[in-house]
Motif scaffolding. Structure first.
Motif, PDB file in Angstrom:
ATOM      1  N   VAL A   4     -74.585  26.099  -7.528  1.00  0.00           N
ATOM      2  CA  VAL A   4     -73.459  26.605  -6.735  1.00  0.00           C
ATOM      3  C   VAL A   4     -72.271  25.652  -6.857  1.00  0.00           C
ATOM      4  N   ILE A   5     -72.543  24.343  -6.789  1.00  0.00           N
ATOM      5  CA  ILE A   5     -71.474  23.341  -6.930  1.00  0.00           C
ATOM      6  C   ILE A   5     -70.801  23.488  -8.301  1.00  0.00           C
ATOM      7  N   ALA A   6     -71.604  23.744  -9.334  1.00  0.00           N
ATOM      8  CA  ALA A   6     -71.055  23.907 -10.691  1.00  0.00           C
ATOM      9  C   ALA A   6     -70.027  25.035 -10.725  1.00  0.00           C
ATOM     10  N   GLY A  35     -70.310   7.561  -0.213  1.00  0.00           N
ATOM     11  CA  GLY A  35     -71.492   8.231   0.316  1.00  0.00           C
ATOM     12  C   GLY A  35     -71.067   9.535   0.965  1.00  0.00           C
ATOM     13  N   HIS A  36     -71.982  10.379   1.365  1.00  0.00           N
ATOM     14  CA  HIS A  36     -71.638  11.574   2.127  1.00  0.00           C
ATOM     15  C   HIS A  36     -72.862  12.036   2.893  1.00  0.00           C
ATOM     16  N   TYR A  37     -72.606  12.555   4.103  1.00  0.00           N
ATOM     17  CA  TYR A  37     -73.695  12.950   4.999  1.00  0.00           C
ATOM     18  C   TYR A  37     -74.652  11.771   5.164  1.00  0.00           C
ATOM     19  N   GLU A  38     -75.951  11.989   5.071  1.00  0.00           N
ATOM     20  CA  GLU A  38     -76.849  10.852   5.292  1.00  0.00           C
ATOM     21  C   GLU A  38     -77.013  10.002   4.036  1.00  0.00           C
ATOM     22  N   MET A  39     -76.324  10.379   2.938  1.00  0.00           N
ATOM     23  CA  MET A  39     -76.467   9.595   1.703  1.00  0.00           C
ATOM     24  C   MET A  39     -75.531   8.386   1.732  1.00  0.00           C
ATOM     25  N   PRO A  40     -76.082   7.154   1.669  1.00  0.00           N
ATOM     26  CA  PRO A  40     -75.219   5.968   1.638  1.00  0.00           C
ATOM     27  C   PRO A  40     -74.485   5.880   0.305  1.00  0.00           C
ATOM     28  N   ASP A  65     -63.926  13.734 -10.264  1.00  0.00           N
ATOM     29  CA  ASP A  65     -63.213  13.018  -9.197  1.00  0.00           C
ATOM     30  C   ASP A  65     -64.019  13.033  -7.906  1.00  0.00           C
ATOM     31  N   ARG A  66     -64.532  14.205  -7.570  1.00  0.00           N
ATOM     32  CA  ARG A  66     -65.279  14.348  -6.311  1.00  0.00           C
ATOM     33  C   ARG A  66     -66.549  13.486  -6.346  1.00  0.00           C
ATOM     34  N   LEU A  67     -67.225  13.468  -7.498  1.00  0.00           N
ATOM     35  CA  LEU A  67     -68.453  12.674  -7.597  1.00  0.00           C
ATOM     36  C   LEU A  67     -68.154  11.176  -7.507  1.00  0.00           C
ATOM     37  N   SER A  68     -67.017  10.750  -8.057  1.00  0.00           N
ATOM     38  CA  SER A  68     -66.636   9.336  -7.924  1.00  0.00           C
ATOM     39  C   SER A  68     -66.469   8.981  -6.454  1.00  0.00           C
ATOM     40  N   THR A  72     -81.404  10.588  -7.402  1.00  0.00           N
ATOM     41  CA  THR A  72     -80.481  10.248  -6.329  1.00  0.00           C
ATOM     42  C   THR A  72     -80.115  11.430  -5.444  1.00  0.00           C
ATOM     43  N   CYS A  73     -80.133  12.633  -5.976  1.00  0.00           N
ATOM     44  CA  CYS A  73     -79.581  13.776  -5.243  1.00  0.00           C
ATOM     45  C   CYS A  73     -80.639  14.790  -4.826  1.00  0.00           C
ATOM     46  N   ALA A  74     -81.793  14.809  -5.518  1.00  0.00           N
ATOM     47  CA  ALA A  74     -82.770  15.888  -5.316  1.00  0.00           C
ATOM     48  C   ALA A  74     -83.444  15.839  -3.945  1.00  0.00           C
ATOM     49  N   ARG A  75     -83.299  14.701  -3.253  1.00  0.00           N
ATOM     50  CA  ARG A  75     -83.841  14.587  -1.899  1.00  0.00           C
ATOM     51  C   ARG A  75     -83.215  15.683  -1.020  1.00  0.00           C
ATOM     52  N   CYS A  76     -81.967  16.033  -1.274  1.00  0.00           N
ATOM     53  CA  CYS A  76     -81.281  17.039  -0.455  1.00  0.00           C
ATOM     54  C   CYS A  76     -80.901  18.291  -1.252  1.00  0.00           C
ATOM     55  N   HIS A  77     -80.398  18.112  -2.479  1.00  0.00           N
ATOM     56  CA  HIS A  77     -79.877  19.239  -3.254  1.00  0.00           C
ATOM     57  C   HIS A  77     -80.923  19.812  -4.204  1.00  0.00           C
ATOM     58  N   GLY A  78     -80.897  21.117  -4.412  1.00  0.00           N
ATOM     59  CA  GLY A  78     -81.612  21.726  -5.527  1.00  0.00           C
ATOM     60  C   GLY A  78     -80.832  21.342  -6.781  1.00  0.00           C
ATOM     61  N   ALA A 129     -81.302  22.140   3.853  1.00  0.00           N
ATOM     62  CA  ALA A 129     -80.739  23.491   3.831  1.00  0.00           C
ATOM     63  C   ALA A 129     -79.211  23.480   3.840  1.00  0.00           C
ATOM     64  N   GLY A 130     -78.594  22.406   4.362  1.00  0.00           N
ATOM     65  CA  GLY A 130     -77.138  22.339   4.414  1.00  0.00           C
ATOM     66  C   GLY A 130     -76.509  21.910   3.105  1.00  0.00           C
ATOM     67  N   ALA A 131     -77.301  21.417   2.175  1.00  0.00           N
ATOM     68  CA  ALA A 131     -76.761  20.894   0.919  1.00  0.00           C
ATOM     69  C   ALA A 131     -76.753  21.991  -0.147  1.00  0.00           C
ATOM     70  N   PRO A 132     -75.576  22.296  -0.714  1.00  0.00           N
ATOM     71  CA  PRO A 132     -75.531  23.373  -1.712  1.00  0.00           C
ATOM     72  C   PRO A 132     -76.322  23.023  -2.970  1.00  0.00           C
ATOM     73  N   ARG A 133     -76.939  24.039  -3.588  1.00  0.00           N
ATOM     74  CA  ARG A 133     -77.633  23.820  -4.860  1.00  0.00           C
ATOM     75  C   ARG A 133     -76.602  23.435  -5.914  1.00  0.00           C
ATOM     76  N   ARG A 171     -68.169  25.964  -8.197  1.00  0.00           N
ATOM     77  CA  ARG A 171     -67.042  25.711  -7.293  1.00  0.00           C
ATOM     78  C   ARG A 171     -65.999  24.792  -7.893  1.00  0.00           C
ATOM     79  N   TYR A 172     -66.428  23.867  -8.752  1.00  0.00           N
ATOM     80  CA  TYR A 172     -65.526  22.847  -9.285  1.00  0.00           C
ATOM     81  C   TYR A 172     -65.369  23.043 -10.790  1.00  0.00           C
ATOM     82  N   ASN A 173     -64.212  22.614 -11.340  1.00  0.00           N
ATOM     83  CA  ASN A 173     -64.165  22.485 -12.797  1.00  0.00           C
ATOM     84  C   ASN A 173     -64.536  21.040 -13.137  1.00  0.00           C
TER      85      ASN A 173
HETATM   86  C1  HEC Z   1     -79.044  12.910   2.384  1.00  0.00           C
HETATM   87  C2  HEC Z   1     -78.783  14.212   1.780  1.00  0.00           C
HETATM   88  C3  HEC Z   1     -77.898  14.265   0.556  1.00  0.00           C
HETATM   89  C4  HEC Z   1     -78.020  13.547  -0.614  1.00  0.00           C
HETATM   90  C5  HEC Z   1     -79.068  12.500  -0.997  1.00  0.00           C
HETATM   91  C6  HEC Z   1     -76.963  14.028  -1.481  1.00  0.00           C
HETATM   92  N1  HEC Z   1     -76.216  14.992  -0.840  1.00  0.00           N
HETATM   93 FE1  HEC Z   1     -74.633  16.021  -1.606  1.00  0.00          FE
HETATM   94  N2  HEC Z   1     -74.431  17.071   0.127  1.00  0.00           N
HETATM   95  C7  HEC Z   1     -75.280  16.965   1.221  1.00  0.00           C
HETATM   96  C8  HEC Z   1     -74.912  17.970   2.229  1.00  0.00           C
HETATM   97  C9  HEC Z   1     -75.612  18.184   3.570  1.00  0.00           C
HETATM   98  C10 HEC Z   1     -73.807  18.677   1.675  1.00  0.00           C
HETATM   99  C11 HEC Z   1     -73.059  19.880   2.297  1.00  0.00           C
HETATM  100  C12 HEC Z   1     -71.811  19.540   2.955  1.00  0.00           C
HETATM  101  C13 HEC Z   1     -71.006  20.760   3.385  1.00  0.00           C
HETATM  102  O1  HEC Z   1     -70.541  21.496   2.506  1.00  0.00           O
HETATM  103  O2  HEC Z   1     -70.846  20.940   4.584  1.00  0.00           O
HETATM  104  C14 HEC Z   1     -73.532  18.087   0.365  1.00  0.00           C
HETATM  105  C15 HEC Z   1     -72.503  18.495  -0.484  1.00  0.00           C
HETATM  106  C16 HEC Z   1     -72.284  18.020  -1.751  1.00  0.00           C
HETATM  107  C17 HEC Z   1     -71.230  18.469  -2.638  1.00  0.00           C
HETATM  108  C18 HEC Z   1     -70.227  19.597  -2.391  1.00  0.00           C
HETATM  109  C19 HEC Z   1     -69.319  19.414  -1.252  1.00  0.00           C
HETATM  110  C20 HEC Z   1     -68.338  18.316  -1.437  1.00  0.00           C
HETATM  111  O3  HEC Z   1     -68.331  17.397  -0.578  1.00  0.00           O
HETATM  112  O4  HEC Z   1     -67.552  18.338  -2.391  1.00  0.00           O
HETATM  113  C21 HEC Z   1     -71.334  17.737  -3.781  1.00  0.00           C
HETATM  114  C22 HEC Z   1     -70.438  17.813  -5.015  1.00  0.00           C
HETATM  115  C23 HEC Z   1     -72.473  16.849  -3.612  1.00  0.00           C
HETATM  116  N3  HEC Z   1     -73.014  17.043  -2.367  1.00  0.00           N
HETATM  117  C24 HEC Z   1     -72.912  15.982  -4.574  1.00  0.00           C
HETATM  118  C25 HEC Z   1     -74.020  15.140  -4.439  1.00  0.00           C
HETATM  119  C26 HEC Z   1     -74.497  14.268  -5.490  1.00  0.00           C
HETATM  120  C27 HEC Z   1     -73.884  14.149  -6.871  1.00  0.00           C
HETATM  121  C28 HEC Z   1     -75.575  13.599  -4.990  1.00  0.00           C
HETATM  122  C29 HEC Z   1     -76.406  12.554  -5.695  1.00  0.00           C
HETATM  123  C30 HEC Z   1     -75.677  11.411  -6.238  1.00  0.00           C
HETATM  124  C31 HEC Z   1     -75.770  14.050  -3.618  1.00  0.00           C
HETATM  125  N4  HEC Z   1     -74.807  14.983  -3.324  1.00  0.00           N
HETATM  126  C32 HEC Z   1     -76.758  13.571  -2.767  1.00  0.00           C
HETATM  127  C33 HEC Z   1     -76.320  16.071   1.365  1.00  0.00           C
HETATM  128  C34 HEC Z   1     -76.762  15.170   0.412  1.00  0.00           C
END
Ligand code: HEC
Length: 110
Positions: free
Chosen positions: A62-64, A83-88, A74-77, A39-45, A55-59, A66-68
């Motif tokens: 790094v997220i590990a 959804g966030h960014y282009e992720m529905p 809570d944030r993942l829920s 679900t996440c590797a499309r954008c995140h390492g 490149a805008g998505a933190p590895r 930043r958060y406890n």
């Molecule tokens: C379509 C691309 C995309 C996908 C898929 C995606 N992310 Fe992200 N995510 C991003 C981007 C871009 C950022 C950086 C936002 C910033 O800090 O400006 C981010 C930031 C984050 C952050 C840290 C910043 C915050 O909002 O707290 C977390 C945690 C996170 N993603 C979790 C996940 C998880 C878990 C998944 C899989 C379920 C996931 N992401 C899937 C693009 C994506």
């Protein structure tokens, strides 16, 4: 002939054991790792040493840092629900969120 068969059996056994050694042994961590990959590797390492494809998505390493564990869960829920960014929004169960949290936290560097 017989010894060749023995070698083959050992080679197969070693081949099967390797992926198990490479991954985390805990089933919750393995589940979390699988969700991260699917679900996440499309954008995140999502693994140690893996770069983010977006490149805008933190590895996740790094997220590990930043958060406890509680704030990350809570944030993942929220991320799963909204959804966030282009992720529905993703229908990730409460238990899977916990596994994902445990997996991400397991990447934290000491
Ligand atoms: C379509 C691309 C995309 C996908 C898929 C995606 N992310 Fe992200 N995510 C991003 C981007 C871009 C950022 C950086 C936002 C910033 O800090 O400006 C981010 C930031 C984050 C952050 C840290 C910043 C915050 O909002 O707290 C977390 C945690 C996170 N993603 C979790 C996940 C998880 C878990 C998944 C899989 C379920 C996931 N992401 C899937 C693009 C994506």
């Amino acid at each position: 002939m017989r010894s060749r068969l023995t070698v083959l059996v050992f080679a197969l056994a070693a081949g099967c054991a390797l992926p198990a050694l490479a991954g985390p042994p805990d089933p919750a961590l393995q589940r979390g790792q699988a969700i991260a990959h699917d679900t996440c590797a499309r954008c995140h390492g999502v693994a140690t040493g893996e770069d983010s494809r977006n490149a805008g998505a933190p590895r996740f390493v790094v997220i590990a840092g930043r958060y406890n564990e509680i704030s990350l869960e809570d944030r993942l829920s929220e991320i799963a629900k909204q959804g966030h960014y282009e992720m529905p929004p993703q229908p990730i169960s409460r238990e899977d969120i916990r596994s994902l949290t445990a997996y991400i936290e397991s990447l934290a560097q000491p």
